[in-house]
Scaffold this active site. Structure first.
Site, PDB file in Angstrom:
ATOM      1  N   ASP A  18       0.623   8.879  -3.619  1.00 54.51           N
ATOM      2  CA  ASP A  18      -0.502   8.836  -2.670  1.00 54.51           C
ATOM      3  C   ASP A  18      -0.211   7.923  -1.473  1.00 54.51           C
ATOM      4  O   ASP A  18      -0.375   8.317  -0.323  1.00 54.51           O
ATOM      5  CB  ASP A  18      -1.788   8.386  -3.376  1.00 54.51           C
ATOM      6  CG  ASP A  18      -2.214   9.347  -4.475  1.00 54.51           C
ATOM      7  OD1 ASP A  18      -1.978  10.560  -4.314  1.00 54.51           O
ATOM      8  OD2 ASP A  18      -2.772   8.896  -5.488  1.00 54.51           O
ATOM      9  N   CYS A 103     -10.436  -6.309  -7.260  1.00 54.19           N
ATOM     10  CA  CYS A 103      -9.087  -6.293  -6.687  1.00 54.19           C
ATOM     11  C   CYS A 103      -9.113  -5.672  -5.290  1.00 54.19           C
ATOM     12  O   CYS A 103      -8.455  -6.159  -4.369  1.00 54.19           O
ATOM     13  CB  CYS A 103      -8.147  -5.513  -7.595  1.00 54.19           C
ATOM     14  SG  CYS A 103      -6.445  -5.465  -6.979  1.00 54.19           S
ATOM     15  N   CYS A 199      -5.352  -2.431 -12.991  1.00 53.35           N
ATOM     16  CA  CYS A 199      -4.287  -2.755 -12.040  1.00 53.35           C
ATOM     17  C   CYS A 199      -3.227  -3.704 -12.593  1.00 53.35           C
ATOM     18  O   CYS A 199      -2.050  -3.471 -12.442  1.00 53.35           O
ATOM     19  CB  CYS A 199      -4.885  -3.310 -10.749  1.00 53.35           C
ATOM     20  SG  CYS A 199      -6.303  -4.386 -10.950  1.00 53.35           S
TER      21      CYS A 199
END
Length: 366
Positions: A18, A103, A199
């Site tokens: 992406d 985040c 993450c």
């Protein structure tokens, strides 16, 4: 000379398809593109679960193929202070936080943005599936065209200053076409598996990871319907509302329900008495809530939404927007009532409010 040629955009490159295609598209639009690889986690950074070493190799390969420079920056200290510390505090309080939301607001669109500006960036960009547009002098966060990949839920804490500086090149592109573009550009990450998991934790077993920081505290598992003890948990911290797996009480019958072997689900946590309450059956009434209170509010426009107005909201990422009204809102908290009861509304998770395709913001379920 294209309109963008004298302008610099710093793209957050993760090593995935992406962000690679986001950089590719911006280069094609004439921007001066610089890639930035963020290292956010250093504790036990082994190859077994943490892919950051391989991700950096992939980023360098992508940059080489596209023809852009890359800088590597370490935000591990900021991550620990701004995201991980709050993550642990929330778990200790019995809630289930969403660190990806924090985040984004604290690292990817704050520490990263500040660093990019020092590098001379006019804009930053990421490979998120979301959109941004200027409307009536305000910046709006929009859902992505590809509804199955839309990530606006995780971005709902962004503010006007952050959105004003941000480009989302994948806003109108479907994931399948992103992979096709990467293949056509001969980017080897075209077929790279999407990363899953939180993450900083990656694919590692979550409970094992959490136990390193929060010690087990065993207690009773009780049936909410008749208060009988049916098992033992190893710590309320490790359980969340709606959880089905990992309870180790599968064979226990609920005699109040004619002995059916329905699955058990976590329905509540009593922090003071260290009791985990469970119910039998996915559709048990105790797993549904018609309303909720949220605090730690963040509204993208900087202004509170209307009360008694029909909006859509979701209390978890993979969920359709549910019609609702905001019954009360002030600076500290809001009260949201849904048209239909919602399943497993979980304290610590985010409730995010939408008006059609526009994400208005949200808060943390209290």
């Amino acid at each position: 000379m294209s309109v963008n040629e004298s302008k610099t955009v710093v793209v957050g490159l993760s090593g995935g398809v992406d962000s690679a295609v986001a950089a590719l598209l911006l280069k094609a639009q004439g921007w001066k593109v610089i890639g930035l690889f963020m290292k956010n986690w250093e504790d036990d950074d082994s190859d077994e679960y943490c892919s950051s070493r391989q991700d950096l190799i992939d980023v360098m390969s992508i940059a080489d193929k596209i023809g852009i420079d890359v800088e590597v920056v370490n935000f591990a200290r900021e991550y620990k202070e701004r995201v991980f510390a709050q993550f642990l505090t929330e778990y200790q309080a019995g809630r289930t936080p969403n660190p990806d939301v924090l985040c984004n607001s604290e690292i990817k669109f704050r520490a990263f943005l500040e660093h990019a500006v020092k590098m001379g960036a006019h804009k930053i960009a990421t490979g998120h599936y979301a959109g941004v547009r200027e409307f009536d002098g305000m910046f709006q966060l929009l859902k992505a065209e590809d509804g199955s990949k839309d990530q606006s839920y995780f971005l709902h804490r962004l503010n006007q200053q952050q959105l004003a500086m941000t480009l989302f090149p994948l806003a109108d592109i479907y994931k399948r076409d992103v992979r096709k573009m990467a293949l056509q550009a001969d980017l080897h990450v075209a077929v790279k598996k999407d990363s899953t998991g939180i993450c900083f934790i990656g694919e590692r077993p979550f409970k094992e990871f959490l136990m390193r920081y929060l010690p087990p505290k065993p207690g009773e598992i009780r049936c909410l319907d008749d208060d009988r003890v049916i098992g033992e948990h190893d710590g309320l911290t490790f359980h969340t509302i709606g959880q089905r797996k990992g309870l180790h009480i599968g064979g226990t019958k609920n005699y109040a329900r004619d002995g059916e072997h329905d699955a058990w689900f976590v329905a509540g946590k009593a922090m003071a008495s260290n009791v985990l309450y469970v119910v039998q059956g996915h559709d048990h009434p105790a797993l549904f809530a018609e309303e909720l209170r949220a605090d730690q509010l963040s509204w993208i426009s900087g202004q509170m939404p209307h009360t008694h107005w029909v909006y859509g909201a979701k209390t978890r990422y993979r969920q359709a927007d549910a019609p609702c009204e905001i019954e009360h809102v002030d600076a500290a908290a809001c009260h949201i009532k849904f048209a239909e009861p919602q399943w497993a509304v979980t304290p610590g998770q985010s409730v995010v409010v939408y008006e059609s395709r526009v994400c208005l913001g949200g808060g943390v379920i209290a």
